[in-house]
Design a protein around this motif. Structure first.
Motif, short mmCIF file in Angstrom:
data_model
loop_
_atom_site.label_atom_id
_atom_site.label_comp_id
_atom_site.label_asym_id
_atom_site.label_seq_id
_atom_site.Cartn_x
_atom_site.Cartn_y
_atom_site.Cartn_z
N ARG A 90 -13.53 36.70 12.17
CA ARG A 90 -12.78 35.91 13.17
C ARG A 90 -12.01 36.84 14.10
NH1 ARG A 90 -11.21 32.85 8.68
NH2 ARG A 90 -9.06 33.66 8.82
N ARG A 91 -11.33 37.81 13.54
CA ARG A 91 -10.53 38.72 14.36
C ARG A 91 -11.42 39.56 15.28
NH1 ARG A 91 -4.68 38.98 13.36
NH2 ARG A 91 -4.81 40.82 14.69
N LEU A 92 -12.55 39.99 14.77
CA LEU A 92 -13.45 40.80 15.57
C LEU A 92 -13.99 40.01 16.76
CD1 LEU A 92 -14.79 43.53 15.87
CD2 LEU A 92 -16.65 42.73 14.39
N LYS A 93 -14.32 38.74 16.53
CA LYS A 93 -14.79 37.89 17.63
C LYS A 93 -13.69 37.73 18.69
CE LYS A 93 -17.04 34.11 16.39
NZ LYS A 93 -17.35 32.91 15.55
N GLU A 94 -12.45 37.55 18.24
CA GLU A 94 -11.33 37.43 19.19
C GLU A 94 -11.18 38.71 20.01
OE1 GLU A 94 -7.92 36.47 16.85
OE2 GLU A 94 -8.76 34.57 16.13
N GLN A 95 -11.29 39.87 19.35
CA GLN A 95 -11.19 41.15 20.06
C GLN A 95 -12.28 41.26 21.12
OE1 GLN A 95 -9.79 43.57 16.04
NE2 GLN A 95 -11.25 44.54 17.39
N LEU A 96 -13.51 40.90 20.75
CA LEU A 96 -14.64 41.02 21.68
C LEU A 96 -14.50 40.07 22.86
CD1 LEU A 96 -17.48 41.37 19.01
CD2 LEU A 96 -16.65 43.17 20.55
N ARG A 97 -14.05 38.86 22.60
CA ARG A 97 -13.87 37.89 23.69
C ARG A 97 -12.80 38.38 24.67
NH1 ARG A 97 -14.44 33.59 19.66
NH2 ARG A 97 -16.48 32.58 19.98
N ARG A 98 -11.76 38.98 24.14
CA ARG A 98 -10.65 39.39 25.00
C ARG A 98 -11.08 40.48 25.98
NH1 ARG A 98 -7.86 43.30 25.27
NH2 ARG A 98 -8.51 44.17 23.29
N VAL A 99 -11.99 41.37 25.57
CA VAL A 99 -12.43 42.44 26.47
C VAL A 99 -13.66 42.05 27.28
CG1 VAL A 99 -11.43 44.28 25.07
CG2 VAL A 99 -13.79 43.57 24.65
N GLY A 100 -14.07 40.76 27.16
CA GLY A 100 -15.20 40.28 27.96
C GLY A 100 -16.55 40.76 27.48
N ALA A 101 -16.72 40.93 26.18
CA ALA A 101 -18.01 41.37 25.63
C ALA A 101 -19.05 40.28 25.85
CB ALA A 101 -17.86 41.67 24.14
N PRO A 102 -20.32 40.67 25.96
CA PRO A 102 -21.39 39.66 26.13
C PRO A 102 -21.49 38.77 24.90
CG PRO A 102 -22.32 41.85 25.80
CD PRO A 102 -20.85 42.04 26.00
N GLU A 103 -21.97 37.56 25.11
CA GLU A 103 -22.04 36.57 24.03
C GLU A 103 -22.91 37.08 22.87
OE1 GLU A 103 -20.69 33.27 22.18
OE2 GLU A 103 -20.10 33.99 24.17
N SER A 104 -23.94 37.84 23.19
CA SER A 104 -24.81 38.35 22.13
C SER A 104 -24.04 39.26 21.17
CB SER A 104 -25.98 39.12 22.74
OG SER A 104 -25.51 40.20 23.53
N GLU A 105 -23.13 40.06 21.73
CA GLU A 105 -22.33 40.97 20.89
C GLU A 105 -21.33 40.18 20.06
OE1 GLU A 105 -19.55 44.99 21.34
OE2 GLU A 105 -20.62 44.19 23.07
N ILE A 106 -20.77 39.12 20.66
CA ILE A 106 -19.82 38.28 19.92
C ILE A 106 -20.52 37.59 18.76
CG2 ILE A 106 -18.32 36.24 20.09
CD1 ILE A 106 -17.80 37.06 23.02
N LEU A 107 -21.75 37.14 18.99
CA LEU A 107 -22.51 36.49 17.92
C LEU A 107 -22.81 37.45 16.78
CD1 LEU A 107 -25.02 34.30 19.99
CD2 LEU A 107 -23.13 33.49 18.54
N GLN A 108 -22.99 38.73 17.10
CA GLN A 108 -23.25 39.73 16.06
C GLN A 108 -22.07 39.87 15.11
OE1 GLN A 108 -24.38 43.39 17.94
NE2 GLN A 108 -26.44 42.66 18.48
N ALA A 109 -20.87 39.55 15.60
CA ALA A 109 -19.68 39.62 14.74
C ALA A 109 -19.77 38.64 13.59
CB ALA A 109 -18.42 39.37 15.57
N GLU A 110 -20.60 37.61 13.73
CA GLU A 110 -20.76 36.61 12.67
C GLU A 110 -21.39 37.21 11.41
OE1 GLU A 110 -19.83 33.54 12.56
OE2 GLU A 110 -19.74 32.70 14.60
N VAL A 111 -22.14 38.31 11.59
CA VAL A 111 -22.85 38.89 10.44
C VAL A 111 -22.34 40.28 10.09
CG1 VAL A 111 -24.95 37.55 10.76
CG2 VAL A 111 -24.69 39.70 12.01
N VAL A 112 -21.23 40.68 10.71
CA VAL A 112 -20.62 41.95 10.35
C VAL A 112 -20.07 41.86 8.93
CG1 VAL A 112 -18.55 43.35 10.77
CG2 VAL A 112 -20.07 42.77 12.66
N LEU A 113 -20.27 42.89 8.15
CA LEU A 113 -19.80 42.99 6.77
C LEU A 113 -20.57 42.05 5.84
CD1 LEU A 113 -15.93 43.25 7.24
CD2 LEU A 113 -17.62 45.10 7.29
#
Length: 853
Positions: free
Chosen positions: A471-494
């Motif tokens: 959850r925190r990683l997705k928030e970090q990525l959204r805040r810096v304007g990361a592409p949606e594909s990168e944000i979706l990858q946060a779902e499977v991190v760890l």
């Protein structure tokens, strides 16, 4: 547009819920899971949005929800139970009362520049503040008659964010004090109670806020008020912000303003505990008030107050000490010096030491040392480091006799142990693990916890950590304007089932977060093993001016973004108490890699241990005394290196070796029941060995029994009968200092042969000249030990010499002996020290005379 008047809006609570406000305004809730659940039950989303701030919750929650909860029987019963539990806590007989009697007012004042009590009061930066917060919580649990004093920062410490390049930026959100769990102290007229401190050409005023920490009151000073200039309003703006002049202003408000605030509140402690040197000016204010109120001289007032002053140093290196230029001291203290009734040179001697070989600066640590009777480091090893670091203040004293001892830090278990693990302890350790904070024997019952229950409980915490991290990683990525594909990858991190390593702390370079990253190829093989995966979660802030620390974070983030590490290494930005709790409660292995002798104590590993997490650390700080085989892993040996690069290579390779050969195989060694029983055994060993010792209940008990109570007794003794002993001690010390240079050791005679059998004695006789000094005012000693390779006495011990004969003209014969307990080459010398029943330590005056060869 400035208002012509202000007013405060408060929540309109239904009658049945009035008690919830009392709970919200006492931080007792912060270490009680049932109370936290009550607020979460009120509105779980708002609880998270408010940063776990019940006062803000109550001020923003809709009146409709409050009315609904006031007719919810389940919620009201929960509230009644919490109120009953809180009232019992406040009224029950405490450890201190049972052992030392009931006190109606605080006897000890605890001063600190920062307090880490809960995430919703962000006036802390790291370990020092968290330790101070835990100290107050345990003082409350134990019933210590203590009051806390600090500063209330409008912006507190910065919020961290990382840009696309991984570079740290800082945000400084404004704290809304009226929506925090603290209360403005007012006078009888209903106006803010204020204290003034003289600055050049003006008086700076501070209002006082009160925080209830269980049974303990914490008072925080705030200069951000209209009566001050804009410049002076900013004094309590940021924690550790600004230049040297801002620091001296803050420390004037903390030390001098803090003492005056307590007096204005009608609180007159006898013992003052300085948590680091930031508050050392309090010693000067105590002296000044005694001069003014009791008609004492400076040195009489110093004797009257010094017995009640305690100084805890947390600094393992000279660079960590606050030093102020002499011109800056003169700007702020020349007039104050006149109130102390001493010369400017005498004043400077309180904080300046030319023996250090450094540029002439005024040291807050030296001021604290010279005005305190009890001085300690925060681990056994740090005590050794501190004695060496400050040895130059007592150059003639053997380093192991430098009057600095140690009391090892701890953590407040209730604040850091997860609710899941706490429930497990309730079932198998019994209520004493919480109900009797002084009884540490309950941890022996850890062996009774079934392996399966302990492991399943720990696995739940790891799963929650992984979900939280995503959850925190997705928030970090959204805040810096990361592409949606990168944000979706946060779902499977760890991987919630993988061996998880935690590393979270201040990103100073000496803490060496990059030690694990020195061989990226080897690390990639470790983390990407599909059968035995490993993952690492990093978090931490660099000081805004620490460019090397910021570079370290950026390099770490870049490595974490590489394809081979993307799913296995995560950096969580804006490290705070929330992230800390998730990490210490959910990882499997806690990694700590400071440069040896640079970590005074460290406490994050203690928090992890209390949750069943295993430590793997350099032998520094607390781990140097805690480690033994079978409870965790030590990286490297207890040695220091001259070649830093070589040291880094050796220790980084040691990390990889331990991970590959010991940690990973042990973690994944599973039987038919899929339980890692050898790892669970390690968890239990760690719990039973570490938890009984490395906690703040033990720590505060130790401060009480070794320092607080002794200081109270000596303070009362020195101050009774119109300060009779204080006056006598000042005169006695002045006379002894004046006459000391005349004392000589004329000759030393030993009648024993050069070789003696074990079990015999070396008989020694010394003739000394004392002049006008009385023999009862000195201690004559033999100092003996083995001879090292440099021809010096090693591991020396002192043996008293007894007056044998009084000769004419101030000459005396003293005799003594040394027992021969072990073979080898030994040596001895004879020395003279001051002797007085009211000296806390015989070397405190720095007077010592050694026999010459």
């Amino acid at each position: 547009m400035k208002p012509i008047s202000t007013y405060t809006v408060v929540p309109k609570l239904p009658k049945k819920m009035m008690k919830i406000k009392e709970i919200a305004y006492n931080l007792w809730w912060a270490w009680n899971n049932d109370a936290i659940d009550l607020f979460r039950r009120l509105d779980s989303d708002l609880w998270e949005e408010s940063n776990h701030n019940p006062v803000k919750m109550l001020s923003t929650i809709s009146q409709k929800v409050l009315e609904e909860k006031s007719s919810d029987d389940g919620f009201l019963e929960h509230l009644r139970n919490i109120v009953k539990k809180f009232e019992h806590y406040i009224k029950e007989k405490t450890w201190y009362e049972k052992n030392f009697g009931k006190q109606d007012s605080p006897r000890i004042a605890y001063f600190s520049a920062e307090f880490g009590l809960t995430e919703c009061i962000p006036i802390y930066s790291g370990g020092l503040g968290i330790l101070a917060g835990d100290h107050l919580k345990s003082a409350s649990d134990l019933g210590i008659p203590l009051v806390g004093v600090g500063l209330l920062y409008q912006k507190g410490y910065f919020r961290q964010y990382l840009n696309n390049d991984g570079w740290q930026g800082e945000l400084y959100p404004i704290n809304d004090f009226y929506n925090l769990p603290l209360v403005l102290v007012k006078n009888e007229e209903g106006k803010p109670l204020m204290v003034g401190v003289s600055f050049p050409g003006r008086t700076v005023w501070a209002q006082i806020w009160k925080v209830n920490v269980g049974r303990i009151s914490l008072y925080l000073l705030d200069t951000n008020i209209p009566v001050n200039s804009i410049e002076d309003q900013d004094i309590t703006d940021e924690l550790y912000g600004g230049d040297n002049e801002m620091r001296i202003k803050q420390e004037l408000i903390l030390g001098i303003g803090g003492v005056r605030a307590l007096h204005k509140l009608g609180i007159h402690p006898q013992v003052y505990h300085m948590n680091e040197g930031h508050s050392a000016f309090l010693a000067l204010e105590r002296i000044r008030s005694y001069i003014e109120e009791k008609g004492l001289s400076f040195y009489e007032a110093l004797e009257a107050t010094k017995t009640g002053n305690i100084f805890t140093t947390h600094t393992p290196v000279p660079a960590g000490i606050d030093l102020f230029p002499i011109d800056l001291m003169k700007k702020y203290f020349l007039d104050y010096c006149n109130q102390l009734k001493i010369s400017w040179d005498e004043f400077l001697k309180l904080g300046v030491e030319t023996n250090s070989g450094q540029e002439k600066m005024f040291s807050m640590a030296i001021l604290a040392i010279r005005t305190a009777s009890y001085i300690n480091g925060v681990s056994k090893l740090h005590g050794v480091v501190s004695r060496n670091m400050f040895h130059y203040l007592w150059p003639q004293v053997p380093v192991d006799e430098v009057p600095i001892t140690s009391i090892t830090n701890g953590v407040h278990h209730r604040s850091w142990i997860s609710k899941d693990m706490s429930g497990l302890y309730d079932r198998y350790l019994g209520p004493k693990w919480l109900g009797d904070p002084s009884d540490q024997t309950v941890w022996e019952r850890v062996e009774q916890i079934p392996d399966e229950e302990l492991w399943r409980t720990h696995e739940r915490r790891r799963e929650r950590l992984v979900a939280f991290t995503r959850r925190r990683l997705k928030e970090q990525l959204r805040r810096v304007g990361a592409p949606e594909s990168e944000i979706l990858q946060a779902e499977v991190v760890l991987n919630p089932d993988a061996l998880t390593i935690g590393f979270a702390r201040r990103f100073a370079t000496y803490k060496r977060a990059d030690l694990l990253l020195r061989d990226p190829e080897r690390l990639a093989k470790i983390v990407s093993n599909e059968e035995r995966p490993v993952q690492i979660i990093f978090s931490g802030k660099a000081h805004p001016k620490d460019i090397p620390g910021k570079n370290l974070i950026r390099e770490l983030v870049k490595i974490a973004r590489r394809g081979e590490f993307r799913r296995h290494i995560v950096f969580l930005e804006d490290y705070n108490m929330i992230i800390s709790r998730y990490l210490v409660q959910g990882v499997d292995l806690w990694l700590n890699t400071p440069k040896r002798l640079y970590e005074a104590s460290g406490t994050s590993g203690m928090k992890a241990s209390a949750n069943g997490v295993i430590n793997m650390s350099i032998l520094d700080g607390w781990w140097d005394e805690a480690y033994k085989p079978g409870i965790g892993w030590a990286i490297g040996k207890d040695i220091e290196y001259d070649d830093i690069e070589y040291q880094y290579d050796v220790e980084s390779k040691a990390i990889y070796d331990i991970l590959e050969k010991e940690v990973i195989p042990l973690f994944y060694d599973r039987g038919a029941d899929r339980l890692p029983r050898k790892w669970i055994k390690l968890m239990k060993n760690s719990l039973t060995s570490i938890c009984p010792v490395f906690n703040t209940n033990r720590m505060v008990c130790e401060y009480t029994e070794r320092f607080y109570n002794d200081a109270l007794k000596k303070y009362y003794l020195v101050n009774k009968d119109n300060m009779k002993i204080a006056r006598e001690m000042a005169a006695w010390k002045e006379n002894l200092k004046r006459e000391w240079s005349k004392i000589t050791i004329k000759k030393v005679i030993t009648k024993s042969p050069e070789e003696l059998p074990v079990g015999s004695k070396v008989e020694i006789e010394a003739e000394i000249f004392l002049g006008t000094v009385q023999h009862k005012d000195v201690s004559v000693e033999i100092y003996s030990g083995t001879i090292d390779h440099k021809g010096q006495i090693d591991n020396g011990k002192s043996f008293p010499m007894i007056l044998s004969e009084q000769l004419e003209g101030g000459n005396y014969i003293f005799k003594g002996s040394i027992p021969c307990k072990m073979s080898g080459v030994h040596g001895f010398s004879v020395r003279i020290l001051p002797k007085n029943d009211h000296l806390v330590n015989p070397v405190e005056m720095g007077l010592i005379l050694w026999a010459s060869q």
